[in-house]
Structure formats: structure tokens, C-alpha cells
Design a protein around this motif. Structure first.
Motif, PDB file in Angstrom:
ATOM      1  N   HIS A 133      40.548  57.602  92.255  1.00 60.83           N
ATOM      2  CA  HIS A 133      39.820  58.464  91.332  1.00 60.83           C
ATOM      3  C   HIS A 133      38.427  58.712  91.890  1.00 60.83           C
ATOM      4  O   HIS A 133      37.979  58.030  92.798  1.00 60.83           O
ATOM      5  N   SER A 134      37.784  59.709  91.334  1.00 59.09           N
ATOM      6  CA  SER A 134      36.421  60.036  91.727  1.00 59.09           C
ATOM      7  C   SER A 134      35.624  60.264  90.445  1.00 59.09           C
ATOM      8  O   SER A 134      36.000  61.096  89.626  1.00 59.09           O
ATOM      9  N   VAL A 135      34.558  59.505  90.276  1.00 63.06           N
ATOM     10  CA  VAL A 135      33.754  59.601  89.064  1.00 63.06           C
ATOM     11  C   VAL A 135      32.306  59.881  89.448  1.00 63.06           C
ATOM     12  O   VAL A 135      31.731  59.207  90.310  1.00 63.06           O
ATOM     13  N   LYS A 136      31.741  60.906  88.796  1.00 60.74           N
ATOM     14  CA  LYS A 136      30.330  61.243  88.965  1.00 60.74           C
ATOM     15  C   LYS A 136      29.694  61.175  87.584  1.00 60.74           C
ATOM     16  O   LYS A 136      30.153  61.836  86.658  1.00 60.74           O
ATOM     17  N   LEU A 137      28.665  60.368  87.451  1.00 55.07           N
ATOM     18  CA  LEU A 137      27.956  60.228  86.185  1.00 55.07           C
ATOM     19  C   LEU A 137      26.577  60.864  86.341  1.00 55.07           C
ATOM     20  O   LEU A 137      25.831  60.519  87.262  1.00 55.07           O
ATOM     21  N   TYR A 138      26.252  61.795  85.459  1.00 57.20           N
ATOM     22  CA  TYR A 138      24.993  62.526  85.515  1.00 57.20           C
ATOM     23  C   TYR A 138      24.051  62.007  84.438  1.00 57.20           C
ATOM     24  O   TYR A 138      24.470  61.754  83.307  1.00 57.20           O
ATOM     25  N   GLY A 139      22.805  61.847  84.788  1.00 59.40           N
ATOM     26  CA  GLY A 139      21.795  61.384  83.843  1.00 59.40           C
ATOM     27  C   GLY A 139      20.455  61.308  84.530  1.00 59.40           C
ATOM     28  O   GLY A 139      20.178  62.081  85.446  1.00 59.40           O
ATOM     29  N   TYR A 140      19.624  60.347  84.097  1.00 62.67           N
ATOM     30  CA  TYR A 140      18.289  60.196  84.650  1.00 62.67           C
ATOM     31  C   TYR A 140      18.085  58.766  85.114  1.00 62.67           C
ATOM     32  O   TYR A 140      18.399  57.818  84.385  1.00 62.67           O
ATOM     33  N   CYS A 141      17.561  58.629  86.327  1.00 66.59           N
ATOM     34  CA  CYS A 141      17.252  57.300  86.859  1.00 66.59           C
ATOM     35  C   CYS A 141      16.099  56.705  86.046  1.00 66.59           C
ATOM     36  O   CYS A 141      15.456  57.400  85.254  1.00 66.59           O
ATOM     37  N   ALA A 142      15.831  55.430  86.247  1.00 67.24           N
ATOM     38  CA  ALA A 142      14.789  54.745  85.486  1.00 67.24           C
ATOM     39  C   ALA A 142      13.428  55.408  85.682  1.00 67.24           C
ATOM     40  O   ALA A 142      12.677  55.603  84.718  1.00 67.24           O
ATOM     41  N   GLU A 143      13.120  55.789  86.909  1.00 63.27           N
ATOM     42  CA  GLU A 143      11.819  56.403  87.185  1.00 63.27           C
ATOM     43  C   GLU A 143      11.663  57.747  86.476  1.00 63.27           C
ATOM     44  O   GLU A 143      10.639  58.031  85.852  1.00 63.27           O
ATOM     45  N   CYS A 144      12.691  58.590  86.555  1.00 65.14           N
ATOM     46  CA  CYS A 144      12.630  59.893  85.887  1.00 65.14           C
ATOM     47  C   CYS A 144      12.630  59.720  84.366  1.00 65.14           C
ATOM     48  O   CYS A 144      11.970  60.490  83.658  1.00 65.14           O
ATOM     49  N   SER A 145      13.346  58.735  83.871  1.00 62.86           N
ATOM     50  CA  SER A 145      13.349  58.470  82.430  1.00 62.86           C
ATOM     51  C   SER A 145      11.959  58.080  81.957  1.00 62.86           C
ATOM     52  O   SER A 145      11.487  58.557  80.920  1.00 62.86           O
ATOM     53  N   ARG A 146      11.297  57.214  82.723  1.00 57.21           N
ATOM     54  CA  ARG A 146       9.923  56.803  82.366  1.00 57.21           C
ATOM     55  C   ARG A 146       8.976  57.991  82.435  1.00 57.21           C
ATOM     56  O   ARG A 146       8.170  58.212  81.534  1.00 57.21           O
ATOM     57  N   LYS A 147       9.079  58.749  83.522  1.00 56.39           N
ATOM     58  CA  LYS A 147       8.190  59.886  83.737  1.00 56.39           C
ATOM     59  C   LYS A 147       8.336  60.932  82.625  1.00 56.39           C
ATOM     60  O   LYS A 147       7.362  61.521  82.191  1.00 56.39           O
ATOM     61  N   ASN A 148       9.555  61.145  82.182  1.00 58.36           N
ATOM     62  CA  ASN A 148       9.825  62.169  81.172  1.00 58.36           C
ATOM     63  C   ASN A 148       9.980  61.590  79.766  1.00 58.36           C
ATOM     64  O   ASN A 148      10.408  62.296  78.852  1.00 58.36           O
ATOM     65  N   LYS A 149       9.686  60.285  79.645  1.00 63.15           N
ATOM     66  CA  LYS A 149       9.769  59.585  78.353  1.00 63.15           C
ATOM     67  C   LYS A 149      11.134  59.793  77.689  1.00 63.15           C
ATOM     68  O   LYS A 149      11.228  60.126  76.516  1.00 63.15           O
ATOM     69  N   ILE A 150      12.187  59.575  78.467  1.00 64.13           N
ATOM     70  CA  ILE A 150      13.557  59.690  77.967  1.00 64.13           C
ATOM     71  C   ILE A 150      14.005  58.310  77.522  1.00 64.13           C
ATOM     72  O   ILE A 150      13.905  57.332  78.270  1.00 64.13           O
ATOM     73  N   ASP A 151      14.533  58.222  76.306  1.00 65.56           N
ATOM     74  CA  ASP A 151      15.032  56.952  75.777  1.00 65.56           C
ATOM     75  C   ASP A 151      16.379  56.660  76.443  1.00 65.56           C
ATOM     76  O   ASP A 151      17.339  57.409  76.285  1.00 65.56           O
ATOM     77  N   THR A 152      16.432  55.571  77.211  1.00 61.40           N
ATOM     78  CA  THR A 152      17.670  55.212  77.908  1.00 61.40           C
ATOM     79  C   THR A 152      18.571  54.343  77.046  1.00 61.40           C
ATOM     80  O   THR A 152      19.712  54.127  77.404  1.00 61.40           O
ATOM     81  N   GLY A 153      18.062  53.802  75.975  1.00 59.86           N
ATOM     82  CA  GLY A 153      18.859  52.916  75.135  1.00 59.86           C
ATOM     83  C   GLY A 153      18.973  51.531  75.732  1.00 59.86           C
ATOM     84  O   GLY A 153      19.583  50.650  75.156  1.00 59.86           O
ATOM     85  N   ALA A 154      18.429  51.347  76.946  1.00 59.08           N
ATOM     86  CA  ALA A 154      18.483  50.030  77.599  1.00 59.08           C
ATOM     87  C   ALA A 154      17.482  49.091  76.953  1.00 59.08           C
ATOM     88  O   ALA A 154      16.454  49.486  76.470  1.00 59.08           O
ATOM     89  N   LYS A 155      17.841  47.828  76.959  1.00 60.96           N
ATOM     90  CA  LYS A 155      16.962  46.819  76.355  1.00 60.96           C
ATOM     91  C   LYS A 155      16.370  45.943  77.414  1.00 60.96           C
ATOM     92  O   LYS A 155      16.844  45.730  78.436  1.00 60.96           O
TER      93      LYS A 155
END
Length: 155
Positions: A133-155
């Protein structure tokens, strides 16, 4: 990563000659793990090393490598084909997953088999035996999440 003797053996077992050009392209791929290089990027790296290997030779060689299981050709939906070395040349590889940042474009390999439960469910429910299988997951890395103030839901 594989050494040059197993690379040479894989070529010869598959009916291809071991050439200095193929070895140089293989060496570029090895030197840039875990990057996912395009043919043009490989060509540029060869040129920077003052090696006179044409772009068409790079494309042909990558086609051979992919056909015989030395590389995987991956597509991250950006219009470019990219290549990465496979873990084993025995043809029994189970592809890893890719995490693609929509902010900076960075691609990370997720080496864990995150799909094992799904594969077992598919086998049980549909009697369909998944071999790859081939899986590609799209989102924001930790740095981009911090820079753009995106809530990652990570604790």
C-alpha cells in the motif's frame, strides 16, 4: 543502506550491467537518504560533482531501478516524480508512509506500519490479501503549526 556489492548483484540478477553511471546515480541516492529526489535533482548533484551523465540517462536508470526494486517512485501530488531507495532488494518490502507538510512542503517518512489493523480487517471482511500500500498523510509539521498557531491536538 545496501552496499555496492548487493546493488551490483541486484542489477546483474535482473539482466542489467553494472556501469559506472548506474553506480554514480545509486551513490547519489544513498548519500541523500531520506530525501525523495527528482531526476532533475539527481542530475544537478551529478553535475555539481563534474560527472557527465545526461538527464535522459538519469531517467532511464531510475526507470530500471524502479522496475527491478532498487527504488520506489513516489508522487506527492506536486507534479513531480520522486525516487527513494527501498529498504531491501528482495522484493518483499512493505512501503512506509509519508507525512507531507502543507506549509513548508517537507516530507517525513513514517516507518511504523500504521495500517496493520486495517489490513487485517480488510482480509477478514473481504478475503482480500493486501501485499502493499501507499499512504500519504497531509497536514502541518510542528514548526509550521507553531508558526501558524494551528492546534495539533497533541499533548
Amino acid at each position: 543502506m545496501k552496499n555496492n556489492s548487493s546493488f551490483k548483484n541486484k542489477l546483474e540478477e535482473s539482466g542489467y550491467s553494472f556501469t559506472s553511471q548506474r553506480a554514480e546515480i545509486y551513490n547519489i541516492l544513498c548519500a541523500n537518504v531520506p530525501a525523495h529526489l527528482t531526476a532533475e535533482e539527481i542530475f544537478l548533484k551529478l553535475t555539481q560533482r563534474h560527472l557527465k551523465i545526461g538527464l535522459s540517462t538519469v531517467y532511464r536508470t531510475l526507470g530500471i531501478f524502479t522496475n527491478i526494486g532498487i527504488t520506489d517512485k513516489v508522487d506527492f501530488d506536486d507534479g513531480m516524480s520522486r525516487y527513494e531507495l527501498v529498504e531491501n532488494f528482495d522484493g518483499k518490502n512493505h512501503r512506509h508512509h509519508h507525512l507531507i507538510c502543507l506549509g513548508c512542503g517537507r516530507v517525513e517518512d513514517a516507518l511504523d506500519d500504521l495500517m496493520e489493523d486495517l489490513e487485517n480487517n480488510v482480509l477478514e471482511k473481504f478475503s482480500f490479501n493486501i501485499i502493499d500500500h501507499s499512504v500519504k498523510l497531509y497536514g502541518y509539521c510542528a514548526e509550521c503549526s507553531r508558526k501558524n498557531k494551528i492546534d495539533t491536538g497533541a499533548k
